[in-house]
Design a protein around this motif. Structure first.
Motif, PDB file in Angstrom:
ATOM      1  N   VAL A  86       0.836  -1.202   0.000  1.00  0.00           N
ATOM      2  CA  VAL A  86       0.000   0.000   0.000  1.00  0.00           C
ATOM      3  C   VAL A  86       0.870   1.250   0.000  1.00  0.00           C
ATOM      4  O   VAL A  86       0.612   2.211  -0.733  1.00  0.00           O
ATOM      5  CB  VAL A  86      -0.945   0.000   1.224  1.00  0.00           C
ATOM      6  N   MET A 128      -6.671  -3.555  -1.228  1.00  0.00           N
ATOM      7  CA  MET A 128      -7.964  -2.892  -1.258  1.00  0.00           C
ATOM      8  C   MET A 128      -8.736  -3.165   0.026  1.00  0.00           C
ATOM      9  O   MET A 128      -9.328  -2.259   0.624  1.00  0.00           O
ATOM     10  CB  MET A 128      -8.759  -3.367  -2.465  1.00  0.00           C
ATOM     11  N   VAL A 131      -7.378  -1.131   3.013  1.00  0.00           N
ATOM     12  CA  VAL A 131      -7.792   0.269   3.004  1.00  0.00           C
ATOM     13  C   VAL A 131      -9.249   0.392   3.438  1.00  0.00           C
ATOM     14  O   VAL A 131      -9.605   1.269   4.241  1.00  0.00           O
ATOM     15  CB  VAL A 131      -7.581   0.888   1.611  1.00  0.00           C
ATOM     16  N   TYR A 162     -10.229   7.404  -1.730  1.00  0.00           N
ATOM     17  CA  TYR A 162      -9.667   7.496  -3.080  1.00  0.00           C
ATOM     18  C   TYR A 162      -8.669   8.648  -3.182  1.00  0.00           C
ATOM     19  O   TYR A 162      -7.686   8.550  -3.917  1.00  0.00           O
ATOM     20  CB  TYR A 162     -10.784   7.695  -4.098  1.00  0.00           C
ATOM     21  N   HIS A 165      -5.534   7.368  -1.402  1.00  0.00           N
ATOM     22  CA  HIS A 165      -4.926   6.227  -2.109  1.00  0.00           C
ATOM     23  C   HIS A 165      -5.388   6.294  -3.567  1.00  0.00           C
ATOM     24  O   HIS A 165      -6.373   5.637  -3.946  1.00  0.00           O
ATOM     25  CB  HIS A 165      -5.354   4.910  -1.466  1.00  0.00           C
ATOM     26  N   LEU A 168      -6.505   3.262  -5.674  1.00  0.00           N
ATOM     27  CA  LEU A 168      -7.614   2.426  -5.229  1.00  0.00           C
ATOM     28  C   LEU A 168      -8.730   2.327  -6.265  1.00  0.00           C
ATOM     29  O   LEU A 168      -9.319   1.257  -6.456  1.00  0.00           O
ATOM     30  CB  LEU A 168      -8.159   2.961  -3.902  1.00  0.00           C
ATOM     31  N   ARG A 216     -16.349   6.150  -7.350  1.00  0.00           N
ATOM     32  CA  ARG A 216     -15.197   5.497  -7.960  1.00  0.00           C
ATOM     33  C   ARG A 216     -14.925   6.041  -9.357  1.00  0.00           C
ATOM     34  O   ARG A 216     -13.782   6.292  -9.735  1.00  0.00           O
ATOM     35  CB  ARG A 216     -15.449   3.989  -8.009  1.00  0.00           C
TER      36      ARG A 216
END
Length: 292
Positions: A86, A128, A131, A162, A165, A168, A216
């Motif tokens: 990560v 994923m 997180v 998001y 990261h 992601l 997303r």
């Protein structure tokens, strides 16, 4: 390729070494033994031993054969492997994350990583899920806070993830979703927040996924911008400033008066992905409001 037969076999042996099942000095199967055990050709069996030797896991001893090296790195644990992955992805994006890069960061042979994850897709799945697990749904209830507030809160939480990261959004898929328990918990929470509304149960699931997909879909641009900034060395604002001459040339013919008015006006300076996310989220919630 990382999933080639010789790599899979080498990874399995590396996992036995990392676990201590094959201690330093233990004999490794010969090429003929590998051929018989796995039904592979001599060339493939040779590649297995070569890969292990290049990783520093084994060494050839005259009169004995191939044995586990005397100095092998101490094993890590999957939580450390995933957390390190990560960190790399946060800094360099998914393109910068490879098994070799991760192993180097941990001070392990590349093949040793396969003790903790099956392959790169499995690694990304665990990343994923980590997180998502680190960011559980907010402590709101539809009875106390209202359904719209709950849905808005989960959307903002996911946007924050998001943003933190940027890789992601590339890891999440709504057409071929990976079985990530903590990601499923986000969807479950959203469906529960919609319970008791005018939406029938199947539509609650669709609404929950629609909201998550909107967040997303907007967030995919974050990864693209991060990569562009890394490649060009220019921030979004710096890049736009560098394009001013070209943009002005396109607008000079007067065929785009509305675009010209916005781009040359004060509002253009404040346009951002955060603003785009905010505007779209409120319109999405407005559309759901009569049913909530």
């Amino acid at each position: 390729m990382e999933d080639a037969p010789y790599r899979r076999i080498a990874a399995a042996i590396a996992a036995r070494i990392a676990s201590g099942e094959l201690p330093p000095g233990a004999r490794i199967p010969s090429t003929r033994q590998l051929m018989a055990e796995h039904g592979i050709a001599m060339a493939t069996a040779t590649k297995v031993l070569t890969t292990l030797r290049e990783e520093g896991l084994v060494e050839a001893v005259r009169g004995v054969g191939t044995v586990v090296g005397r100095s092998t790195p101490a094993p890590a644990d999957r939580a450390l492997v995933v957390a390190t992955a990560v960190t790399i992805a946060d800094a360099e994006g998914l393109p910068g994350l490879s098994m070799r890069r991760l192993a180097g960061q941990l001070g392990l042979p590349t093949m040793a990583i396969y003790r903790y994850v099956a392959d790169r897709e499995d690694l990304i799945l665990h990343m994923m899920d980590k997180v998502m697990g680190d960011n559980p749904p907010p402590p709101l209830t539809p009875q106390r806070d209202g359904r719209r507030a709950c849905v808005e809160a989960i959307a903002r939480l996911q946007w924050t993830m998001y943003r933190r990261h940027t890789w992601l959004a590339q890891a999440v898929s709504f057409t071929r979703p990976l079985p990530a328990p903590n990601a499923m918990a986000h969807t479950e929470w959203t469906i529960r927040a919609l319970a008791g509304s005018a939406l029938p149960p199947p539509a609650r699931f669709t609404a929950a996924v629609t909201i998550a997909n909107y967040v997303r879909g907007t967030a995919v641009n974050l990864a693209e911008e991060a990569q562009a900034e890394q490649d060009s060395g220019l921030t979004e604002r710096e890049w736009m400033q560098a394009q001013q001459e070209r943009i002005s040339a396109v607008l000079a013919d007067g065929r785009h008066p509305l675009m010209t008015a916005f781009i040359t006006g004060p509002e253009a300076a404040h346009f951002s992905l955060d603003g785009l996310f905010e505007f779209g989220l409120q319109r999405l919630l407005d559309g759901l409001a009569p049913l909530l």
